[in-house]
Design a protein around this motif. Structure first.
Motif, mmCIF file in Angstrom:
data_model
loop_
_atom_site.group_PDB
_atom_site.id
_atom_site.type_symbol
_atom_site.label_atom_id
_atom_site.label_comp_id
_atom_site.label_asym_id
_atom_site.label_seq_id
_atom_site.Cartn_x
_atom_site.Cartn_y
_atom_site.Cartn_z
ATOM 1 N N MET A 1 -21.281 -3.184 -17.227
ATOM 2 C CA MET A 1 -20.525 -3.183 -18.485
ATOM 3 C C MET A 1 -19.210 -2.427 -18.341
ATOM 4 O O MET A 1 -18.177 -2.886 -18.840
ATOM 5 C CB MET A 1 -21.355 -2.584 -19.628
ATOM 6 C CG MET A 1 -22.396 -3.520 -20.188
ATOM 7 S SD MET A 1 -21.717 -5.002 -20.953
ATOM 8 C CE MET A 1 -21.045 -4.342 -22.465
ATOM 9 N N ASN A 2 -19.239 -1.288 -17.672
ATOM 10 C CA ASN A 2 -17.997 -0.528 -17.469
ATOM 11 C C ASN A 2 -16.973 -1.367 -16.712
ATOM 12 O O ASN A 2 -15.793 -1.388 -17.059
ATOM 13 C CB ASN A 2 -18.280 0.779 -16.733
ATOM 14 C CG ASN A 2 -18.960 1.802 -17.623
ATOM 15 O OD1 ASN A 2 -18.864 1.737 -18.844
ATOM 16 N ND2 ASN A 2 -19.663 2.734 -17.015
ATOM 17 N N TYR A 3 -17.412 -2.083 -15.702
ATOM 18 C CA TYR A 3 -16.523 -2.953 -14.935
ATOM 19 C C TYR A 3 -15.979 -4.077 -15.825
ATOM 20 O O TYR A 3 -14.780 -4.336 -15.853
ATOM 21 C CB TYR A 3 -17.263 -3.547 -13.723
ATOM 22 C CG TYR A 3 -16.481 -4.621 -13.032
ATOM 23 C CD1 TYR A 3 -15.519 -4.301 -12.079
ATOM 24 C CD2 TYR A 3 -16.669 -5.975 -13.347
ATOM 25 C CE1 TYR A 3 -14.775 -5.290 -11.449
ATOM 26 C CE2 TYR A 3 -15.934 -6.968 -12.727
ATOM 27 C CZ TYR A 3 -14.991 -6.621 -11.779
ATOM 28 O OH TYR A 3 -14.249 -7.594 -11.164
ATOM 29 N N LEU A 4 -16.880 -4.762 -16.541
ATOM 30 C CA LEU A 4 -16.469 -5.888 -17.371
ATOM 31 C C LEU A 4 -15.494 -5.475 -18.469
ATOM 32 O O LEU A 4 -14.519 -6.187 -18.734
ATOM 33 C CB LEU A 4 -17.691 -6.567 -17.990
ATOM 34 C CG LEU A 4 -18.576 -7.380 -17.051
ATOM 35 C CD1 LEU A 4 -19.825 -7.863 -17.772
ATOM 36 C CD2 LEU A 4 -17.816 -8.553 -16.453
ATOM 37 N N ILE A 5 -15.767 -4.365 -19.104
ATOM 38 C CA ILE A 5 -14.890 -3.901 -20.191
ATOM 39 C C ILE A 5 -13.513 -3.529 -19.645
ATOM 40 O O ILE A 5 -12.487 -3.810 -20.278
ATOM 41 C CB ILE A 5 -15.553 -2.743 -20.962
ATOM 42 C CG1 ILE A 5 -16.717 -3.308 -21.785
ATOM 43 C CG2 ILE A 5 -14.552 -2.016 -21.855
ATOM 44 C CD1 ILE A 5 -17.630 -2.267 -22.396
ATOM 45 N N LYS A 6 -13.470 -2.954 -18.470
ATOM 46 C CA LYS A 6 -12.191 -2.607 -17.849
ATOM 47 C C LYS A 6 -11.390 -3.873 -17.526
ATOM 48 O O LYS A 6 -10.184 -3.934 -17.749
ATOM 49 C CB LYS A 6 -12.433 -1.805 -16.566
ATOM 50 C CG LYS A 6 -11.162 -1.264 -15.937
ATOM 51 C CD LYS A 6 -11.462 -0.493 -14.668
ATOM 52 C CE LYS A 6 -11.872 0.906 -15.029
ATOM 53 N NZ LYS A 6 -12.034 1.779 -13.843
ATOM 54 N N LYS A 7 -12.055 -4.901 -17.045
ATOM 55 C CA LYS A 7 -11.395 -6.160 -16.671
ATOM 56 C C LYS A 7 -11.144 -7.086 -17.861
ATOM 57 O O LYS A 7 -10.302 -7.971 -17.786
ATOM 58 C CB LYS A 7 -12.240 -6.918 -15.637
ATOM 59 C CG LYS A 7 -12.364 -6.215 -14.319
ATOM 60 C CD LYS A 7 -11.066 -6.255 -13.564
ATOM 61 C CE LYS A 7 -11.212 -5.584 -12.217
ATOM 62 N NZ LYS A 7 -9.947 -5.464 -11.522
ATOM 63 N N ASN A 8 -11.896 -6.885 -18.952
ATOM 64 C CA ASN A 8 -11.806 -7.765 -20.125
ATOM 65 C C ASN A 8 -11.682 -6.921 -21.390
ATOM 66 O O ASN A 8 -12.667 -6.690 -22.080
ATOM 67 C CB ASN A 8 -13.057 -8.637 -20.228
ATOM 68 C CG ASN A 8 -13.289 -9.482 -19.004
ATOM 69 O OD1 ASN A 8 -12.658 -10.516 -18.845
ATOM 70 N ND2 ASN A 8 -14.177 -9.042 -18.122
#
Length: 180
Positions: free
Chosen positions: A158-165
């Motif tokens: 989630m941390n990765y996805l939120i950073k990218k999106n």
């Protein structure tokens, strides 16, 4: 690669999803995870809010189907009380349970929506099956022992996805403004 975990929508609670929102997206059947999505994982009794949401869906012609990795005995107990169809032993994130639901109700993938509180099982599985998905916040902050490991993995994803999106934000409904 991690985009396979990205939900179509992120909504605070399953109870905020309305028949109008679903019809606007041509959704005829909601596939819902059981534990910590529809009911608390440690309590087989549905809340008044759960019962009202299910009745609202039924009255609007929207099917609600429990799709769970739990054994049939556990899922059947709750589904019988709630008067819902169910698919146990779904093996999410594999496509087995999603295919069963699609065949059972003779619907296209576009007419199904998966709602769940785990991206590793519910969202990844729905994405793999080509079904729209809604990630909801878990009903309880605690989890069964077998879910805790998934939560650690989910936090990193989630941390990765939120950073990218940056558009991935918790909302009050499928189409309403971002939670304040």
């Amino acid at each position: 690669m991690l985009n396979s975990f990205k939900p179509t929508w992120m909504v605070n609670s399953i109870y905020q999803i309305t028949p109008e929102q679903l019809k606007r997206n041509n959704i005829k059947t909601v596939l819902t995870d059981l534990d910590n999505t529809l009911i608390a994982w440690n309590n087989p009794v549905a809340t008044e809010e759960t019962l009202e949401w299910i009745e609202l869906m039924k009255a609007s012609g929207i099917n609600v189907v429990i799709i769970s990795n739990n054994k049939a005995k556990r899922v059947s107990k709750v589904a019988t009380i709630l008067e819902l169809e169910f698919i146990p032993n779904a093996m999410k994130p594999l496509q087995k349970g999603f295919r069963q639901a699609q065949e059972k109700f003779d619907l296209s993938k576009d007419e199904l929506l998966m709602v769940g509180d785990q991206i590793v099982t519910d969202i990844k599985g729905a994405n793999h099956a080509g079904i729209k998905s809604v990630l909801v916040k878990p009903i309880l902050d605690s989890d069964a022992w077998n879910t805790r490991f998934n939560r650690m993995i989910e936090l990193k994803i989630m941390n990765y996805l939120i950073k990218k999106n940056p558009d991935m934000k918790w909302r009050d409904s499928l189409h309403e403004p971002v939670e304040r």
